[in-house]
Design an enzyme around this catalytic site. Sequence first.
Site, PDB file in Angstrom:
ATOM      1  CG  ASP A  42     -38.207 -12.175  47.627  1.00 55.57           C
ATOM      2  OD1 ASP A  42     -37.173 -11.849  48.472  1.00 55.57           O
ATOM      3  OD2 ASP A  42     -39.122 -12.393  48.368  1.00 55.57           O
ATOM      4  CB  SER A  43     -32.838  -9.285  47.465  1.00 51.41           C
ATOM      5  OG  SER A  43     -32.083 -10.268  47.085  1.00 51.41           O
ATOM      6  CG  ASP A  86     -36.171 -15.824  48.227  1.00 49.38           C
ATOM      7  OD1 ASP A  86     -35.956 -16.966  49.077  1.00 49.38           O
ATOM      8  OD2 ASP A  86     -35.814 -14.678  48.606  1.00 49.38           O
ATOM      9  CE  LYS A 116     -34.378 -17.033  51.224  1.00 47.07           C
ATOM     10  NZ  LYS A 116     -35.069 -16.006  51.701  1.00 47.07           N
ATOM     11  CD  GLU A 118     -39.758 -13.216  53.093  1.00 45.99           C
ATOM     12  OE1 GLU A 118     -40.710 -12.438  53.618  1.00 45.99           O
ATOM     13  OE2 GLU A 118     -38.852 -12.673  52.309  1.00 45.99           O
ATOM     14  CD  GLU A 185     -32.985 -10.126  55.767  1.00 46.72           C
ATOM     15  OE1 GLU A 185     -33.720 -11.166  55.194  1.00 46.72           O
ATOM     16  OE2 GLU A 185     -32.908  -9.160  55.461  1.00 46.72           O
TER      17      GLU A 185
HETATM   18  O1  KIV Z   1     -34.120 -12.298  49.040  1.00 48.96           O
HETATM   19  C1  KIV Z   1     -32.841 -12.214  49.441  1.00 48.96           C
HETATM   20  O2  KIV Z   1     -31.770 -11.929  48.994  1.00 48.96           O
HETATM   21  C2  KIV Z   1     -32.897 -12.849  50.802  1.00 48.96           C
HETATM   22  C3  KIV Z   1     -31.437 -13.010  51.582  1.00 48.96           C
HETATM   23  C4  KIV Z   1     -31.457 -11.473  52.280  1.00 48.96           C
HETATM   24  C5  KIV Z   1     -31.409 -13.875  52.632  1.00 48.96           C
HETATM   25  O3  KIV Z   1     -33.652 -13.577  51.226  1.00 48.96           O
END
Ligand code: KIV
Length: 270
Positions: A42-43, A86, A116, A118, A185
């Site tokens: 989600d970055s 994510d 993924k 969090e 992280e």
């Molecule tokens: O969203 C993302 O790119 C991430 C990585 C930094 C692990 O979760």
Amino acid sequence: MRPADLIHRKQAGLPIRMLTAWDALSAALVQAAGVEAVLVGDSLAMVVLGHATTLPVTLEEMIHHTKAVGRGLGGTASERPMVICDLPFLSYQCGGDLAMAAAGRVLKETEAAAVKLEGGEAETLQVVDRLVRTGVPVMGHLGLTPQSVHQLGYRRQANDPISQERLRRQARDLEAAGCFALVLEHVPGPLASSLRRQLTIPVIGIGAGDDCDGQVRVTADLLGLTSRQPPFSPPLIDGRQLAVQALRQWTEHAGPAAPTIRPSPAAPHC
Ligand code: KIV
């Protein structure tokens, strides 16, 4: 690559390399680089969509970008890296049914074979348990969790014994709930190193020292395409500068060719 393959790599002492991708172009690049896993993180909210945090990205947008990543990967299913997507903010924090529906859409509509999410609090553990029991592979993410930026900022996490013990417990709980891997992280290296020895699932670090089962990076950071990179992920090249230079050369030479002097049209005979 499947979740079990990543666990086998840990058992065999083979590294797990994961890079982010956000479209077909970046997916082809990271596959060519030889990664085992591609994360549609989600970055992308910040890197690609221009948001200030990861919070605004929607499930619809994550699915749209994950589909594009799938289209950018080549080779047979067994040659392709595993794609992990994510779950965005608020797609899994509002109860098991919504989380199930969100993860189900990701798996049904995209190439992703896992999601993924969090955190490691009780509510998150329940969601992980539900997803895993329903056949959705889940990767956990602890330490600096950007969806909690308004509480945690972007600081290094787990710096004191109490928060280290909490993180250890959450990591063990996520493994027990069925996560097949865990991203850590921006946490102290020795903590990640000792957790990697404690857990049977792979620990994949970013800003967590070198002694992890694998490493993950935001591709645009490594390529120097983002305006600022986190201290634990310095750029490998100044991609922004290289790209601007090349494009500037192009703009300086693009445009109509220098006008050729033509004789003015003859005056019409009358
Ligand atoms: O969203 C993302 O790119 C991430 C990585 C930094 C692990 O979760």
